[in-house]
Structure formats: C-alpha cells, structure tokens
Design a protein around this motif. Sequence first.
Motif, PDB file in Angstrom:
ATOM      1  N   ASP A  86       0.639  -1.421   0.252  1.00 58.65           N
ATOM      2  CA  ASP A  86       0.084   0.246   0.174  1.00 58.65           C
ATOM      3  C   ASP A  86       0.888   1.155  -0.169  1.00 58.65           C
ATOM      4  OD1 ASP A  86       0.679   0.309   2.587  1.00 58.65           O
ATOM      5  OD2 ASP A  86      -0.495  -0.961   3.258  1.00 58.65           O
ATOM      6  N   LEU A  87       2.029   1.110   0.415  1.00 61.66           N
ATOM      7  CA  LEU A  87       2.789   2.149   0.326  1.00 61.66           C
ATOM      8  C   LEU A  87       2.211   3.502   1.404  1.00 61.66           C
ATOM      9  CD1 LEU A  87       4.661   1.962  -3.146  1.00 61.66           C
ATOM     10  CD2 LEU A  87       5.619   1.383  -0.176  1.00 61.66           C
ATOM     11  N   LEU A  88       1.708   3.284   2.459  1.00 59.29           N
ATOM     12  CA  LEU A  88       1.015   4.382   3.048  1.00 59.29           C
ATOM     13  C   LEU A  88       1.990   5.124   3.598  1.00 59.29           C
ATOM     14  CD1 LEU A  88      -2.457   3.080   3.751  1.00 59.29           C
ATOM     15  CD2 LEU A  88      -1.853   4.305   1.860  1.00 59.29           C
ATOM     16  N   MET A  89       2.446   6.115   3.678  1.00 61.70           N
ATOM     17  CA  MET A  89       3.530   7.141   4.534  1.00 61.70           C
ATOM     18  C   MET A  89       2.885   7.029   5.486  1.00 61.70           C
ATOM     19  SD  MET A  89       4.792  10.632   1.914  1.00 61.70           S
ATOM     20  CE  MET A  89       5.369   9.572   0.756  1.00 61.70           C
ATOM     21  N   PRO A  90       3.916   6.205   7.034  1.00 65.85           N
ATOM     22  CA  PRO A  90       3.389   5.844   8.772  1.00 65.85           C
ATOM     23  C   PRO A  90       3.096   7.161   8.594  1.00 65.85           C
ATOM     24  CG  PRO A  90       5.680   5.145   8.347  1.00 65.85           C
ATOM     25  CD  PRO A  90       4.950   5.798   6.847  1.00 65.85           C
ATOM     26  N   TRP A  91       3.886   8.598   8.869  1.00 58.59           N
ATOM     27  CA  TRP A  91       3.809   9.724   9.506  1.00 58.59           C
ATOM     28  C   TRP A  91       2.700  10.373   8.936  1.00 58.59           C
ATOM     29  CZ3 TRP A  91       7.604   8.163   6.271  1.00 58.59           C
ATOM     30  CH2 TRP A  91       7.916   9.159   5.126  1.00 58.59           C
ATOM     31  N   ARG A  92       1.519  10.031   8.062  1.00 59.74           N
ATOM     32  CA  ARG A  92       0.419  10.880   7.739  1.00 59.74           C
ATOM     33  C   ARG A  92      -0.639  10.139   8.124  1.00 59.74           C
ATOM     34  NH1 ARG A  92       0.440  14.195   2.648  1.00 59.74           N
ATOM     35  NH2 ARG A  92       2.797  15.506   2.694  1.00 59.74           N
ATOM     36  N   SER A  93      -1.627  10.941   8.574  1.00 57.48           N
ATOM     37  CA  SER A  93      -2.975  10.309   9.227  1.00 57.48           C
ATOM     38  C   SER A  93      -3.095  10.167   7.751  1.00 57.48           C
ATOM     39  CB  SER A  93      -4.115  11.463   9.680  1.00 57.48           C
ATOM     40  OG  SER A  93      -4.204  11.832   7.823  1.00 57.48           O
ATOM     41  N   VAL A  94      -4.572   8.917   7.738  1.00 58.57           N
ATOM     42  CA  VAL A  94      -5.044   8.650   6.559  1.00 58.57           C
ATOM     43  C   VAL A  94      -5.540   9.118   5.673  1.00 58.57           C
ATOM     44  CG1 VAL A  94      -6.668   6.605   5.619  1.00 58.57           C
ATOM     45  CG2 VAL A  94      -5.567   6.105   7.680  1.00 58.57           C
TER      46      VAL A  94
ATOM     47  N   ALA B 250      -2.726   1.691  12.540  1.00 61.11           N
ATOM     48  CA  ALA B 250      -4.652   1.715  12.787  1.00 61.11           C
ATOM     49  C   ALA B 250      -5.314   0.950  12.159  1.00 61.11           C
ATOM     50  CB  ALA B 250      -4.828   2.099  13.340  1.00 61.11           C
ATOM     51  N   LEU B 251      -5.348   0.714  11.056  1.00 64.25           N
ATOM     52  CA  LEU B 251      -6.360  -0.030   9.887  1.00 64.25           C
ATOM     53  C   LEU B 251      -5.840  -1.436   9.414  1.00 64.25           C
ATOM     54  CD1 LEU B 251      -6.763   3.617   9.546  1.00 64.25           C
ATOM     55  CD2 LEU B 251      -6.398   2.817   7.034  1.00 64.25           C
ATOM     56  N   SER B 252      -6.657  -1.961   9.070  1.00 63.14           N
ATOM     57  CA  SER B 252      -6.613  -3.392   8.476  1.00 63.14           C
ATOM     58  C   SER B 252      -5.772  -3.320   6.924  1.00 63.14           C
ATOM     59  CB  SER B 252      -8.161  -4.031   8.782  1.00 63.14           C
ATOM     60  OG  SER B 252      -8.765  -3.025   7.749  1.00 63.14           O
ATOM     61  N   GLY B 253      -5.221  -4.336   6.668  1.00 66.23           N
ATOM     62  CA  GLY B 253      -5.141  -4.558   4.855  1.00 66.23           C
ATOM     63  C   GLY B 253      -5.840  -4.414   3.644  1.00 66.23           C
ATOM     64  N   GLY B 254      -6.639  -4.755   4.310  1.00 63.49           N
ATOM     65  CA  GLY B 254      -8.126  -3.788   2.908  1.00 63.49           C
ATOM     66  C   GLY B 254      -7.999  -2.393   3.299  1.00 63.49           C
TER      67      GLY B 254
END
Lengths: 301, 272
Positions: free
Chosen positions: B92-100, B141-145
């Motif tokens: 998913d390459l979400l940045m851990p320091w940014r909120s969703v 804090a989120l699920s994989g989906g």
Amino acid sequence: MRQRSSPVTIDRPGDMAGGQSSGLDPADGSSSRGQARGIGRYLVSLKRWAAPLLILIALLGSWELWTQLGDVPKWQLPAPSTIAQELVESRGLLWQHTQVTLLEVALGFVAALIVGLSLASGIAYSRILERSVYPIIIASQTIPIIAIAPLLLIWVGYGLTPKIIVVALIGFFPISVNTVDGLRSVDPDMANMMRTLGASRWQIFTKLQVPSSLPRMFSGIKIGITFSVIGAVIGEWVGASEGLGYLMTYSQPLFLTARVFAAIVVLSAMGIMLFVLATLVERLMLPWYHTEKRARSMERI
Amino acid sequence: MSQRAVTTPKIELSSIYKAFNLGGRREAVLAGVDIIANAGEFVSIIGPSGCGKSTLLNIIAGLDDADAGIVQMDGDPSSMRLGSIGYMQQKDLLMPWRSVLDNTVLGLELHGLSKKQARLRALDLVETFGLKGFEKQYPLALSGGMRQRAAFLRTMLLDQDVILLDEPFGALDALTRVQMQEWLLELWESMKKTIILITHDVDEAILLSDRVYVLTARPGRVKMVLNIELPRPRDYKSVTTREFTELKSILLTTLHEENSMPAWGKLEETNK
C-alpha cells in the motif's frame, strides 16, 4: 581519557543511540510487555528499574563504607554523603555556574543542530557534496577537540564564543551522520510511488526523505545533546572564569574534592535532563513513530 | 470493448523488450510484448512468476524505459507518462507519519493544491472508499483491506485516466479479496477509467476484465489474448456461470503449459 572518548564513541552513532534509548526509555520496556495497565504497569516498570537501582545503591554503599571505615581523607576521596552535603551547602555557587554552562550548552547545541542538519541535507541531496564533504567530516572526527580548544582561545579569545564553538564541534557530528543515514534509507518503492503521482526531486526530498529520516535524526540529537555537555566542560577547562568546568579546575588544586564531585553530579544530571527533554520532544513530534514501535513490539510477543 | 476498432487506443505497447543484468549476465525479461488498452477498458495481465509483469507496469508508468519497442498513450509515443498514469502496487506504500486522510491527498498536494482544499476533495470520497471514521488514524491502525482502499483513494484522487494495478489484492485474505473485487468493479463502472491489472488470480482476471493477456514464462511475451464477453454489470455470482467456467478452463490450460507448478488459483509471486 575525555579527549579520546569522543572519536571512539562517535564511530558507531547508531549503536550508541540504540543502547541509550533502550536504557533510558521506560516506555520501551513496559510497552513490549503488552497491555500492562494501572498497578500492573507500575509494577512492571518497578521491576525493570529494580536491578540497576540495587546495583547503584550497593556501589554507593560500599563507597561510603570504604571511605568511612578506611579513614580515607576527604581531599582524596569524599564519601557520597559528604558529596551530598556539599551539593546542599554550595547550592548557590553550583547553581550560578550551572546557569553559565547550561547557556553554553544551549547555544552550542543550537549551532550544532543548524550546522549538522544543513550538512546532512546537503550531503543527502547532492552527490557531489556527498563525495567531497562527507569523507572530510568523518575524517575530522579523528582530531581531538580538546587539542583544538586552546587554539580557539588564540583565535576568538575568552568568553562565550570559544565554548559555543567547542560544543558545536562535538555536537554536530552525531546529528549529521544519523540524519544522513535517515535521509538515505528511504523505501525506493515509496519514492517511485511519489514519482507516479508527479513528484519532483525536491518534493520527494521534503515529503518523503525528510519525514522518514526524523527518527534517525532524533537518535543523533539525543547523542549530540549529551555530548554537548562534555563540549562545554572542555571549553571551560581550557580557559574560563565561570561555569561548572571552571569550578572543577578551580576547586581541584585547592583539594576541594567534594566540590569537584558535586560539579560532576550536576553535570551528569544536566546530561540526563537534556536527554529526557530530547526524548519528550521526539514523542511530541513523532507520535506515529511510537505507535509503530509499540505495534511492532506487540507483534514480537 | 465497444469503441476499439475506430478510436486510438488509450495505451498501446508494441514489441516491448527489456533485459536486466542478473548475476553478471544479461537476462531477457520481456521479449516483444504487444498490449492494447482502449479508453475505459479493463485489461488484465496474467502469467507465471517472474515473467516480467511488474517490469511491464513500470515501463507503462514511465518509471523504467524499455530497451526496444514503443509505448503510446493516446497515439503519442513521446508523451510524458510519468505522473499522468496512476500506479498502485501490491504494497500500500502509505506513509506512516501521515494520517489516512493526509496520505490520500498526497497526489493533490504534489500538484500544488493546499492541504485544506485537498482534504475537502478527499472527504467527499472517504465514504465511497470505506474509510469513514478512520480519516485521522495513522495507517498502522488500519486493517489490510482498509489500507489498500486508502492507497486506492490516493491513486484515484488525482483523476488520471489510466490506472495500473499491480496485484492490489494479493496480500489480502480470500474473503476481503472478494469484497474488494466487487467494490473495484462498482467503482470502475462508475468512473470509466482505463485499468490495467496484473494478477495471479484467474477468477479475478475473468470477473473484472474486458480482455485478459496471458504472458509466457520468462522472457515474457503474449501467449494468448482472451476477450471476456460476459455481460456487465458482473458480481461474484458470475463466477459460477457456465461461460465463466469455460473461460477459466481455457486460461488455466494455457497457464498450465507455461508453468510446471501445480497450484493454480493463486501462483506464488517470487519477484516481489
């Protein structure tokens, strides 16, 4: 011994950061034990601190006994109780000199931060700087700072300036090296993801490299701020009329050994305080990092 | 599918070649791949492990150059594709320091929108992407989906015409995967974007696509093109129809010839 301590520890800033943070970071351990709450959590941290506390008490106790029973003269080795007494009695004097040293540390550390972060950004952003400046910075750390300090007196005279320079010289290195490492260790997939969203090199730097380097940067800051105290003392040893380092060089020939010890106690308390302060700022600035760390250590169980 | 004869294809790959240096020797990864995706089409690429599917997407996205061959977008071989084609990877390459929410607006932010404007635009879509109530959470804090849907929203918010999906559901459990496939179908039918999907999952390819390309083992080239003419809208019930089963058996047989591994529904990906 002091002049040697800087290049030796500096060689492996990452390791040192790890060792220090796990030693002085109570939340690490309690969180790794999962959802300890209330009294349970308190007991867990008590258990964690019990062993080092006991060792410390045992050491101080035998020191006290050794000096009392062995009739060691006070000027040679004062008992812990004598040092404690000195701390209380000379508190005015100590506080006065503490303020001076603290100011030197603060100004020097800010200088170290500015220099360290600018160098790190330049090195991480430009390959030319990385190839030309980075090796020199690393090599510069083999120069014992304590040998340079007297020269600073010739160049910039007495007063605050040479102390700030010594503090900055000692403090910038762990900050820049750790930040460079942090800026470099970026997930290449994430950089590619940003490029497909149309990111420029500069945007990848500011929005990916900089934020992902912050945990490493703070490791560097924690080491740098602790070293800064050593820097200020060195600066004062070489030539000063005030400050805790000056108080030590002044008291030692007069065999006011208890006062020298008192100054040492204050200095290490200052170091611990600054370290804790840096840790607090880190927590405030990087809330995501600590959530992540906690989640990781839970997974490990 | 409807407009393919007359109009210029949205994306057209003609004899794409690519080789990499692997352990000192040059190894061909792609050996002449031709693929067409028309505007609004859903195209899947399926093939054995290591056949260069991800390399292919990197080339389409403009992250990598082909050694030989032409990539055209809207008939233009020199168009600037990097930044104008959406690309979602398996991670998913979400940045851990940014909120969703701040993760999803990244693309808009890079294009000069203020954070405030960008957030407003994202908030409109948060519900569609099943992220309502989680905007302020950190990705961890989120699920994989959910993380995958957040990454989707980040890709979709830029409103690029072409979206590349590299096994977006590969890391999800079977049940979540099915839900996400149906959700993607709905989304695609309402947004009318051109989607090129890489998958290992034969069911997924048939269910979603207008056309499936089967690649050979390394070096990859197109072994078969299969048009999926199942009626739309489709949903998971389509999987049990006779037509679906027939298409599936054609695909599985073709894949079987290409790969000695016996596990079919989902092949292991090794080049990740």
